[in-house]
Enzyme design. Structure first.
Site, PDB file in Angstrom:
ATOM      1  N   SER A   1      -0.830   8.195  -6.613  1.00  0.00           N
ATOM      2  CA  SER A   1      -0.195   8.164  -5.290  1.00  0.00           C
ATOM      3  C   SER A   1      -1.008   8.978  -4.295  1.00  0.00           C
ATOM      4  O   SER A   1      -1.106  10.204  -4.404  1.00  0.00           O
ATOM      5  CB  SER A   1       1.226   8.730  -5.360  1.00  0.00           C
ATOM      6  OG  SER A   1       1.715   8.900  -4.046  1.00  0.00           O
TER       7      SER A   1
ATOM      8  N   HIS B   1      -1.043   3.815  -5.687  1.00  0.00           N
ATOM      9  CA  HIS B   1       0.328   3.781  -5.165  1.00  0.00           C
ATOM     10  C   HIS B   1       0.310   4.262  -3.713  1.00  0.00           C
ATOM     11  O   HIS B   1      -0.186   5.348  -3.407  1.00  0.00           O
ATOM     12  CB  HIS B   1       1.197   4.697  -6.034  1.00  0.00           C
ATOM     13  CG  HIS B   1       2.650   4.704  -5.697  1.00  0.00           C
ATOM     14  ND1 HIS B   1       3.547   3.795  -6.216  1.00  0.00           N
ATOM     15  CD2 HIS B   1       3.376   5.525  -4.901  1.00  0.00           C
ATOM     16  CE1 HIS B   1       4.760   4.055  -5.755  1.00  0.00           C
ATOM     17  NE2 HIS B   1       4.692   5.102  -4.954  1.00  0.00           N
TER      18      HIS B   1
ATOM     19  N   ASP C   1       2.571   5.001  -0.380  1.00  0.00           N
ATOM     20  CA  ASP C   1       3.926   5.289   0.080  1.00  0.00           C
ATOM     21  C   ASP C   1       4.053   5.047   1.581  1.00  0.00           C
ATOM     22  O   ASP C   1       3.407   5.727   2.374  1.00  0.00           O
ATOM     23  CB  ASP C   1       4.277   6.748  -0.245  1.00  0.00           C
ATOM     24  CG  ASP C   1       4.441   6.962  -1.733  1.00  0.00           C
ATOM     25  OD1 ASP C   1       5.298   6.279  -2.325  1.00  0.00           O
ATOM     26  OD2 ASP C   1       3.696   7.782  -2.308  1.00  0.00           O
TER      27      ASP C   1
ATOM     28  N   MET D   1       6.471   5.246   4.713  1.00  0.00           N
ATOM     29  CA  MET D   1       7.698   5.936   5.155  1.00  0.00           C
ATOM     30  C   MET D   1       7.861   5.777   6.660  1.00  0.00           C
ATOM     31  O   MET D   1       6.875   5.847   7.402  1.00  0.00           O
ATOM     32  CB  MET D   1       7.603   7.424   4.814  1.00  0.00           C
ATOM     33  CG  MET D   1       7.338   7.684   3.343  1.00  0.00           C
ATOM     34  SD  MET D   1       7.420   9.446   2.974  1.00  0.00           S
ATOM     35  CE  MET D   1       6.908   9.442   1.253  1.00  0.00           C
TER      36      MET D   1
ATOM     37  N   HIS E   1       4.918   1.026  -1.957  1.00  0.00           N
ATOM     38  CA  HIS E   1       6.306   1.477  -2.082  1.00  0.00           C
ATOM     39  C   HIS E   1       6.878   1.628  -0.678  1.00  0.00           C
ATOM     40  O   HIS E   1       6.501   2.546   0.048  1.00  0.00           O
ATOM     41  CB  HIS E   1       6.293   2.816  -2.848  1.00  0.00           C
ATOM     42  CG  HIS E   1       7.631   3.442  -3.033  1.00  0.00           C
ATOM     43  ND1 HIS E   1       7.773   4.736  -3.501  1.00  0.00           N
ATOM     44  CD2 HIS E   1       8.894   2.983  -2.831  1.00  0.00           C
ATOM     45  CE1 HIS E   1       9.057   5.028  -3.575  1.00  0.00           C
ATOM     46  NE2 HIS E   1       9.754   3.997  -3.164  1.00  0.00           N
TER      47      HIS E   1
ATOM     48  N   MET F   1       9.454   2.716   1.750  1.00  0.00           N
ATOM     49  CA  MET F   1      10.616   3.583   2.008  1.00  0.00           C
ATOM     50  C   MET F   1      10.940   3.455   3.486  1.00  0.00           C
ATOM     51  O   MET F   1      10.762   4.388   4.277  1.00  0.00           O
ATOM     52  CB  MET F   1      10.281   5.025   1.606  1.00  0.00           C
ATOM     53  CG  MET F   1      10.258   5.216   0.098  1.00  0.00           C
ATOM     54  SD  MET F   1       9.368   6.699  -0.401  1.00  0.00           S
ATOM     55  CE  MET F   1       7.704   6.059  -0.325  1.00  0.00           C
TER      56      MET F   1
ATOM     57  N   MET G   1      13.199   6.265  -9.018  1.00  0.00           N
ATOM     58  CA  MET G   1      12.815   7.493  -8.306  1.00  0.00           C
ATOM     59  C   MET G   1      13.325   8.684  -9.093  1.00  0.00           C
ATOM     60  O   MET G   1      14.525   8.799  -9.356  1.00  0.00           O
ATOM     61  CB  MET G   1      13.440   7.533  -6.904  1.00  0.00           C
ATOM     62  CG  MET G   1      12.810   6.635  -5.852  1.00  0.00           C
ATOM     63  SD  MET G   1      11.044   6.856  -5.555  1.00  0.00           S
ATOM     64  CE  MET G   1      10.881   8.603  -5.249  1.00  0.00           C
TER      65      MET G   1
ATOM     66  N   ASP H   1       8.608   7.473 -10.451  1.00  0.00           N
ATOM     67  CA  ASP H   1       7.952   8.026  -9.269  1.00  0.00           C
ATOM     68  C   ASP H   1       8.603   9.345  -8.853  1.00  0.00           C
ATOM     69  O   ASP H   1       9.763   9.366  -8.443  1.00  0.00           O
ATOM     70  CB  ASP H   1       8.076   6.991  -8.130  1.00  0.00           C
ATOM     71  CG  ASP H   1       7.282   7.368  -6.902  1.00  0.00           C
ATOM     72  OD1 ASP H   1       6.604   8.407  -6.900  1.00  0.00           O
ATOM     73  OD2 ASP H   1       7.362   6.606  -5.910  1.00  0.00           O
TER      74      ASP H   1
HETATM   75  C1  DX5 Z   1       7.865  10.290  -2.865  1.00  0.00           C
HETATM   76  C2  DX5 Z   1       6.897   9.188  -3.146  1.00  0.00           C
HETATM   77  C3  DX5 Z   1       6.024   9.433  -4.299  1.00  0.00           C
HETATM   78  C4  DX5 Z   1       5.196  10.663  -4.221  1.00  0.00           C
HETATM   79  C5  DX5 Z   1       5.204  11.235  -5.596  1.00  0.00           C
HETATM   80  O1  DX5 Z   1       8.810   9.875  -1.961  1.00  0.00           O
HETATM   81  O2  DX5 Z   1       7.546   7.969  -3.352  1.00  0.00           O
HETATM   82  O3  DX5 Z   1       5.212   8.304  -4.609  1.00  0.00           O
HETATM   83  O4  DX5 Z   1       3.873  10.479  -3.824  1.00  0.00           O
HETATM   84  O5  DX5 Z   1       4.539  12.421  -5.525  1.00  0.00           O
HETATM   85  P1  DX5 Z   1       4.531  13.500  -6.674  1.00  0.00           P
HETATM   86  O6  DX5 Z   1       3.857  12.845  -7.841  1.00  0.00           O
HETATM   87  O7  DX5 Z   1       3.756  14.582  -6.057  1.00  0.00           O
HETATM   88  O8  DX5 Z   1       5.961  13.857  -6.955  1.00  0.00           O
HETATM   89 ZN    ZN Z   2       6.264   6.294  -4.140  1.00  0.00          ZN
END
Ligand code: DX5
Ligand code: ZN
Length: 223
Positions: free
Chosen positions: A8, A33, A35, A37, A66, A68, A137, A175
């Site tokens: 990620s 990965h 993210d 947001m 992913h 969000m 999650m 995740d």
């Molecule tokens: C959090 C993300 C994750 C994040 C995980 O909302 O969806 O993908 O990058 O990070 P770590 O591995 O640092 O918990």
């Molecule tokens: Zn994620």
């Protein structure tokens, strides 16, 4: 099924994402990965399709996106066109989840459904036969570097049982807070895709950290 590591980039240096991806790939990352947001569904902002498009030009392994965000349906096509091979959407924001899963597949990407820590496994019941993967999650989404919520382990087992009951071989992706100390237990619980941000990019050597995480994940838990 063998374990896949999804690095990620949320915890990487955003001014040097290409180098971060290359390092994780040298260490054996199977997926990158990404993210997304929106500052609404989660209290943080990251990036949109133009950045994903640039990442897809440098990544050698598939991009696992992913979402969000509050209204993922609006952006599915843009992210697939930008190079997303896998897309995960959150059940919490989708009144027509079945339609959204089909829309992702029709665009040619793998469709995944993500569950927040407070979301019951039963919310998957009616779509378990349709999903390509399930993202559990193990922290509340929004930030990297949080601590793995221990209850996630039994949730992974329950998701695996539900998928098995419905004859689905869809993999479970986990995740949040995944590191060398819990990876083997997570795999033993039934997950085969491990997302890791901080435990890879929070270290001085992401290549080595990726390799070490895979080694930890493939050790038998407790041995
Ligand atoms: C959090 C993300 C994750 C994040 C995980 O909302 O969806 O993908 O990058 O990070 P770590 O591995 O640092 O918990
Ligand atoms: Zn994620």
């Amino acid at each position: 099924m063998s374990v896949r590591i999804a690095a990620s980039i949320l915890s990487a240096d955003f001014s040097a994402l290409g180098a971060a991806i290359a390092a994780a790939e040298r260490g054996g990352a199977d997926l990158i990965h990404v993210d997304i947001m929106d500052g609404h569904f989660v209290p943080n902002l990251t990036m949109g399709p133009p950045v994903v498009r640039s990442l897809s030009k440098v990544a050698k392994v598939p991009l696992d996106v992913h979402l969000m965000i509050e209204d993922p349906d609006r952006y599915l096509e843009a992210f697939v066109r930008a190079g997303a091979a896998m897309i995960s959407v959150h059940v919490e924001v989708l009144p027509h989840l079945h339609r959204t899963i089909q829309a992702i597949k029709d665009l040619g990407a793998k469709a995944g459904v993500a569950l927040n820590p407070a979301t019951p496994v039963g919310s998957l019941e009616e779509v378990a036969g349709n999903v390509d993967h399930v993202l559990v999650m193990s922290v509340n989404p929004g930030f990297g570097g949080q601590t793995f919520i221990p209850r996630s382990e039994s949730k992974i087992k329950a998701v695996r049982a539900l998928l098995d009951r419905q004859g689905s071989v869809a993999p479970i992706e986990v995740d949040g807070g995944v590191d060398g100390s819990n990876a083997a237990r997570i795999v033993e619980a039934g997950a085969t895709i491990l997302v890791a941000g901080n435990s890879i990019f929070g270290t001085g050597d992401p290549e080595r950290a990726t390799r070490e995480l895979r080694a930890a994940a493939t050790l038998k838990a407790g041995v």
